[in-house]
Design a protein around this motif. Structure first.
Motif, PDB file in Angstrom:
ATOM      1  N   UNK A  94      84.817  23.358   8.585  1.00 17.35           N
ATOM      2  CA  UNK A  94      83.632  24.099   8.154  1.00 17.35           C
ATOM      3  C   UNK A  94      83.514  25.389   8.957  1.00 17.35           C
ATOM      4  N   UNK A  95      83.365  26.519   8.230  1.00 15.50           N
ATOM      5  CA  UNK A  95      83.092  27.808   8.870  1.00 15.50           C
ATOM      6  C   UNK A  95      81.620  28.152   8.607  1.00 15.50           C
ATOM      7  N   UNK A  96      80.925  28.485   9.687  1.00 11.14           N
ATOM      8  CA  UNK A  96      79.524  28.846   9.534  1.00 11.14           C
ATOM      9  C   UNK A  96      79.327  30.327   9.859  1.00 11.14           C
ATOM     10  N   UNK A  97      78.389  30.957   9.142  1.00 12.90           N
ATOM     11  CA  UNK A  97      78.159  32.385   9.288  1.00 12.90           C
ATOM     12  C   UNK A  97      76.983  32.725  10.203  1.00 12.90           C
ATOM     13  N   UNK A  98      76.669  31.825  11.107  1.00 12.66           N
ATOM     14  CA  UNK A  98      75.570  32.064  12.058  1.00 12.66           C
ATOM     15  C   UNK A  98      76.080  31.815  13.468  1.00 12.66           C
ATOM     16  N   UNK A  99      75.404  32.406  14.443  1.00 14.64           N
ATOM     17  CA  UNK A  99      75.845  32.257  15.836  1.00 14.64           C
ATOM     18  C   UNK A  99      75.610  30.845  16.350  1.00 14.64           C
ATOM     19  N   UNK A 100      74.496  30.274  16.036  1.00 16.98           N
ATOM     20  CA  UNK A 100      74.188  28.922  16.485  1.00 16.98           C
ATOM     21  C   UNK A 100      74.224  27.978  15.271  1.00 16.98           C
ATOM     22  N   UNK A 101      75.408  27.590  14.894  1.00 19.05           N
ATOM     23  CA  UNK A 101      75.576  26.746  13.711  1.00 19.05           C
ATOM     24  C   UNK A 101      75.210  25.300  13.964  1.00 19.05           C
ATOM     25  N   UNK A 102      75.187  24.558  12.890  1.00 12.03           N
ATOM     26  CA  UNK A 102      74.849  23.135  12.978  1.00 12.03           C
ATOM     27  C   UNK A 102      75.981  22.310  13.568  1.00 12.03           C
ATOM     28  N   UNK A 109      82.627  29.561  15.492  1.00 13.61           N
ATOM     29  CA  UNK A 109      82.335  29.659  14.067  1.00 13.61           C
ATOM     30  C   UNK A 109      82.941  28.518  13.245  1.00 13.61           C
ATOM     31  N   UNK A 110      83.889  27.772  13.833  1.00 12.63           N
ATOM     32  CA  UNK A 110      84.651  26.771  13.071  1.00 12.63           C
ATOM     33  C   UNK A 110      84.441  25.390  13.662  1.00 12.63           C
ATOM     34  N   UNK A 111      84.203  24.406  12.769  1.00 12.56           N
ATOM     35  CA  UNK A 111      84.088  23.004  13.175  1.00 12.56           C
ATOM     36  C   UNK A 111      85.135  22.194  12.421  1.00 12.56           C
ATOM     37  N   UNK A 112      85.904  21.411  13.180  1.00 14.52           N
ATOM     38  CA  UNK A 112      86.941  20.561  12.575  1.00 14.52           C
ATOM     39  C   UNK A 112      86.511  19.094  12.667  1.00 14.52           C
ATOM     40  N   UNK A 113      86.345  18.492  11.536  1.00 16.95           N
ATOM     41  CA  UNK A 113      86.000  17.065  11.465  1.00 16.95           C
ATOM     42  C   UNK A 113      87.250  16.313  11.025  1.00 16.95           C
ATOM     43  N   UNK A 151      74.893  23.564   2.437  1.00 17.28           N
ATOM     44  CA  UNK A 151      74.194  24.813   2.127  1.00 17.28           C
ATOM     45  C   UNK A 151      72.695  24.689   2.206  1.00 17.28           C
ATOM     46  N   UNK A 152      72.180  23.498   2.185  1.00 16.99           N
ATOM     47  CA  UNK A 152      70.737  23.298   2.311  1.00 16.99           C
ATOM     48  C   UNK A 152      70.276  23.451   3.759  1.00 16.99           C
ATOM     49  N   UNK A 153      71.264  23.331   4.707  1.00 19.18           N
ATOM     50  CA  UNK A 153      70.891  23.381   6.120  1.00 19.18           C
ATOM     51  C   UNK A 153      71.450  24.595   6.852  1.00 19.18           C
ATOM     52  N   UNK A 154      72.506  25.217   6.351  1.00 19.71           N
ATOM     53  CA  UNK A 154      73.092  26.404   6.987  1.00 19.71           C
ATOM     54  C   UNK A 154      73.518  27.369   5.890  1.00 19.71           C
ATOM     55  N   UNK A 155      73.334  28.656   6.099  1.00 20.99           N
ATOM     56  CA  UNK A 155      73.596  29.605   5.021  1.00 20.99           C
ATOM     57  C   UNK A 155      75.093  29.809   4.745  1.00 20.99           C
ATOM     58  N   UNK A 156      75.441  29.703   3.484  1.00 17.31           N
ATOM     59  CA  UNK A 156      76.771  30.034   2.975  1.00 17.31           C
ATOM     60  C   UNK A 156      77.916  29.446   3.805  1.00 17.31           C
ATOM     61  N   UNK A 157      77.985  28.141   3.992  1.00 16.20           N
ATOM     62  CA  UNK A 157      79.109  27.563   4.737  1.00 16.20           C
ATOM     63  C   UNK A 157      80.392  27.641   3.915  1.00 16.20           C
ATOM     64  N   UNK A 158      81.498  27.759   4.597  1.00 17.17           N
ATOM     65  CA  UNK A 158      82.813  27.733   3.954  1.00 17.17           C
ATOM     66  C   UNK A 158      83.513  26.434   4.358  1.00 17.17           C
ATOM     67  N   UNK A 159      83.966  25.710   3.386  1.00 13.69           N
ATOM     68  CA  UNK A 159      84.487  24.363   3.640  1.00 13.69           C
ATOM     69  C   UNK A 159      85.911  24.237   3.106  1.00 13.69           C
ATOM     70  N   UNK A 160      86.734  23.541   3.883  1.00 16.11           N
ATOM     71  CA  UNK A 160      88.085  23.190   3.441  1.00 16.11           C
ATOM     72  C   UNK A 160      88.275  21.684   3.622  1.00 16.11           C
ATOM     73  N   UNK A 161      88.845  21.012   2.611  1.00 11.75           N
ATOM     74  CA  UNK A 161      89.095  19.567   2.645  1.00 11.75           C
ATOM     75  C   UNK A 161      90.598  19.331   2.463  1.00 11.75           C
TER      76      UNK A 161
END
Length: 381
Positions: A94-102, A109-113, A151-161
């Protein structure tokens, strides 16, 4: 006692022995005669249902030997082989477009699950997105679901599966095939025929091979020949299916005046009385009675009622079907009469054979008697 009287008494005793042998029913023979079988029928006070086979009886006694798949097997669409299944492992980036992402740390900016496993219910859990249905979805479809939920919790997330491992879309293939093992369901192998070809084909006799498909919702089986002849039997496979290929184990027994007396495997799915006789070399021309071809079986209640025109026949009633090969159309009747698993085909001896056996025994006894008489005469001289 005079010598003449002794000779007369000896000859009378020998002749009595000859008469006894001539009338004796205990001479060796392969089984009961046609008359004895008929005498044991229910009409004669016995326990056996003796039925003379004609065209109508052959039709009523016929049972379709084919197996088949249920509608639930036949109507399932082909599996989407790129979709996730229970047991699969995947990763979500998940890529988030905010400095303090969820999902990311400060300044990232990137979270790997990693190593998210699809549970047995077909779901996965993604933080802040919640429980999401993954089974049946492709990686792109699952990406859209996660994007929408995040998208309900962070603006415009970019996701790869991505799919990682533990692909659940596999089947087990065992039995009479060239390559037994576990095979993935791929776009080129998502039907039964394609999977059998992928395993190197069937090694069992194609006319005797039975293919069984087992899955959680049930099981079904068909003859391989039915798969060749009916495209509808080329069912779509499902993850976890087990395919078993084995040879037909049915057999009949041949006894009496046949070319061979043995238990004989079925040569194919459906055989007639003529086919069965051919398998054992036909009737013995020197011994058999073509009017006395008997097929013994424990009959199913439904068939017994059809054949007799009754409605009170019990399961497993003993039946003896009689085929007269000398009657008009007898050969065609025998071609139409079906042989089933565990049947016994018994060919009675021709009447002259029994007489020949008695005459041979009598002749041997006479020769023996003559020898005794000569020896007795010499002893009294």
């Amino acid at each position: 006692m005079t010598p003449r009287y002794r000779r007369t008494a000896a000859r009378a005793a020998v002749l009595a022995c000859v008469v006894f042998v001539a009338g004796c029913n205990s001479l060796p023979r392969p089984g009961p005669s046609a008359e004895e079988i008929v005498a044991s029928s229910k009409r004669a006070g016995g326990d056996l249902n003796v039925v003379l086979v004609d065209g109508a009886v052959a039709q009523r006694a016929y049972v379709d030997p084919r197996f088949g798949f249920s509608q639930s097997f036949l109507t399932l669409p082909e599996l989407r082989t790129d979709a996730f299944n229970a047991g699969d492992s995947l990763s979500v980036t998940v890529w988030e477009n905010v400095d303090n992402g969820l999902l990311v740390g400060t300044g990232q900016k990137v979270a790997n699950l990693q190593e998210i496993q699809v549970d047995q219910r077909g779901n996965i859990f993604v933080p802040y997105a919640g429980t999401i249905r993954a089974a049946g979805a492709t990686p792109d479809e699952l990406r859209e679901l996660i994007t929408e939920s995040l998208g309900r919790a962070t603006p415009d997330p970019q996701v790869e599966v991505r799919r990682l491992a533990g692909d659940g879309a596999t089947i087990n293939l065992i039995g009479g095939v060239s390559g037994q093992g576990v095979y993935p369901i791929e776009p080129s192998t998502n039907t039964l025929a394609a999977m059998l070809a992928r395993a190197g084909g069937v090694t069992a006799d194609p006319e005797l091979a039975i293919v069984t498909v087992r899955r959680r919702s049930g099981s079904g089986r068909i003859y391989l020949q039915d798969l060749y002849e009916n495209p509808a039997n080329d069912i779509a496979l499902r993850a976890g299916d087990t395919i078993i290929v084995e040879e037909d184990q049915r057999a009949f027994t041949a006894l009496g005046a046949t070319g061979a007396q043995a238990r004989v495997p079925f040569p194919r799915a459906d055989i007639s009385a003529i086919d069965a006789l051919a398998e054992v070399g036909g009737l013995n021309g020197n011994l058999s009675d073509p009017t006395g071809v008997f097929v013994f079986r424990r009959e199913m209640a439904s068939v017994a009622n059809r054949v007799t025109g009754r409605n009170d026949m019990a399961e497993g009633e003993p039946f003896a079907y009689v085929i007269d090969l000398t009657s008009p159309g007898g050969i065609f009747i025998a071609k139409d009469f079906q042989i089933r698993d565990d049947d016994t085909i018994y060919i009675t001896e021709a009447p002259f054979v029994a007489w020949t056996r008695v005459l041979e025994a009598t002749s041997q006894t006479l020769n023996f008697a003559a020898t005794l008489t000569r020896l007795g005469d010499r002893a009294l001289e």
